[in-house]
Write a protein that holds these residues in place. Sequence first.
Motif, PDB file in Angstrom:
ATOM      1  N   CYS A  41       0.828  -1.205   0.000  1.00  0.00           N
ATOM      2  CA  CYS A  41       0.000   0.000   0.000  1.00  0.00           C
ATOM      3  C   CYS A  41       0.861   1.253   0.000  1.00  0.00           C
ATOM      4  CB  CYS A  41      -0.933   0.004   1.202  1.00  0.00           C
ATOM      5  SG  CYS A  41      -2.243  -1.220   1.081  1.00  0.00           S
ATOM      6  N   PHE A  42       1.916   1.245   0.784  1.00  0.00           N
ATOM      7  CA  PHE A  42       2.827   2.383   0.828  1.00  0.00           C
ATOM      8  C   PHE A  42       3.460   2.630  -0.534  1.00  0.00           C
ATOM      9  CE2 PHE A  42       7.180   3.978   1.227  1.00  0.00           C
ATOM     10  CZ  PHE A  42       6.917   5.224   1.784  1.00  0.00           C
ATOM     11  N   LEU A  46       2.371   1.687  -3.518  1.00  0.00           N
ATOM     12  CA  LEU A  46       1.361   2.157  -4.467  1.00  0.00           C
ATOM     13  C   LEU A  46       1.037   3.632  -4.241  1.00  0.00           C
ATOM     14  CD1 LEU A  46      -1.071  -0.879  -4.694  1.00  0.00           C
ATOM     15  CD2 LEU A  46       0.140   0.191  -6.589  1.00  0.00           C
ATOM     16  N   THR A  47       0.957   4.038  -2.989  1.00  0.00           N
ATOM     17  CA  THR A  47       0.697   5.436  -2.671  1.00  0.00           C
ATOM     18  C   THR A  47       1.851   6.319  -3.128  1.00  0.00           C
ATOM     19  OG1 THR A  47      -0.644   4.798  -0.782  1.00  0.00           O
ATOM     20  CG2 THR A  47       0.198   7.046  -0.789  1.00  0.00           C
ATOM     21  N   LEU A  48       3.074   5.869  -2.910  1.00  0.00           N
ATOM     22  CA  LEU A  48       4.241   6.616  -3.342  1.00  0.00           C
ATOM     23  C   LEU A  48       4.255   6.780  -4.861  1.00  0.00           C
ATOM     24  CD1 LEU A  48       6.949   7.909  -2.508  1.00  0.00           C
ATOM     25  CD2 LEU A  48       7.986   5.656  -2.789  1.00  0.00           C
ATOM     26  N   GLN A  61       1.680   6.689  -6.841  1.00  0.00           N
ATOM     27  CA  GLN A  61       0.569   7.572  -7.202  1.00  0.00           C
ATOM     28  C   GLN A  61       0.960   9.037  -7.000  1.00  0.00           C
ATOM     29  OE1 GLN A  61      -1.537   9.415  -4.814  1.00  0.00           O
ATOM     30  NE2 GLN A  61      -2.748  10.231  -6.471  1.00  0.00           N
ATOM     31  N   ARG A  62       1.610   9.348  -5.921  1.00  0.00           N
ATOM     32  CA  ARG A  62       1.998  10.737  -5.651  1.00  0.00           C
ATOM     33  C   ARG A  62       3.042  11.220  -6.644  1.00  0.00           C
ATOM     34  NH1 ARG A  62       0.071  13.507  -1.822  1.00  0.00           N
ATOM     35  NH2 ARG A  62       1.913  14.791  -1.539  1.00  0.00           N
ATOM     36  N   SER A 100       1.123  11.715 -10.011  1.00  0.00           N
ATOM     37  CA  SER A 100       0.051  12.707 -10.062  1.00  0.00           C
ATOM     38  C   SER A 100       0.544  14.149  -9.969  1.00  0.00           C
ATOM     39  CB  SER A 100      -0.985  12.446  -8.973  1.00  0.00           C
ATOM     40  OG  SER A 100      -0.433  12.646  -7.688  1.00  0.00           O
ATOM     41  N   CYS A 113      -2.662   1.925 -11.059  1.00  0.00           N
ATOM     42  CA  CYS A 113      -2.444   1.927  -9.601  1.00  0.00           C
ATOM     43  C   CYS A 113      -3.776   1.887  -8.858  1.00  0.00           C
ATOM     44  CB  CYS A 113      -1.649   3.166  -9.179  1.00  0.00           C
ATOM     45  SG  CYS A 113       0.103   3.064  -9.535  1.00  0.00           S
ATOM     46  N   ALA A 114      -4.742   2.653  -9.331  1.00  0.00           N
ATOM     47  CA  ALA A 114      -6.046   2.671  -8.672  1.00  0.00           C
ATOM     48  C   ALA A 114      -6.701   1.295  -8.742  1.00  0.00           C
ATOM     49  CB  ALA A 114      -6.951   3.722  -9.324  1.00  0.00           C
ATOM     50  N   MET A 147      -4.949  -1.086  -6.371  1.00  0.00           N
ATOM     51  CA  MET A 147      -5.318  -0.869  -4.968  1.00  0.00           C
ATOM     52  C   MET A 147      -6.662  -1.517  -4.656  1.00  0.00           C
ATOM     53  SD  MET A 147      -4.132   0.377  -2.197  1.00  0.00           S
ATOM     54  CE  MET A 147      -2.984   1.696  -2.445  1.00  0.00           C
TER      55      MET A 147
END
Length: 77
Positions: free
Chosen positions: A7-8, A10-12, A14-15, A18, A61-62, A65
């Motif tokens: 999760c971390f 994937l979030t990284l 995404q940031r 984006s 990525c979305a 998740m």
Amino acid sequence: MLAAAACFMLTLAQRRLSTPVRELRRRTVSVEGEQRLADGTVVALDAARLAAPAESALSACALGMVLLATGLVLARL
């Protein structure tokens, strides 16, 4: 722990994807230029062409998740 790390990451991702796309959409007034390929092809560059790869990766990525969350819920059942 592995799910949290996934999760971390994937979030990284995404940031990092984006932020430039958001700047391109919100703050860019114009984009000019062209890409010349080795075979002589010339491709016009515009905001949509520059944003397309990152937007596609963000969509992946979305979906990833959602699939990860679904898998974790099903694993708990």
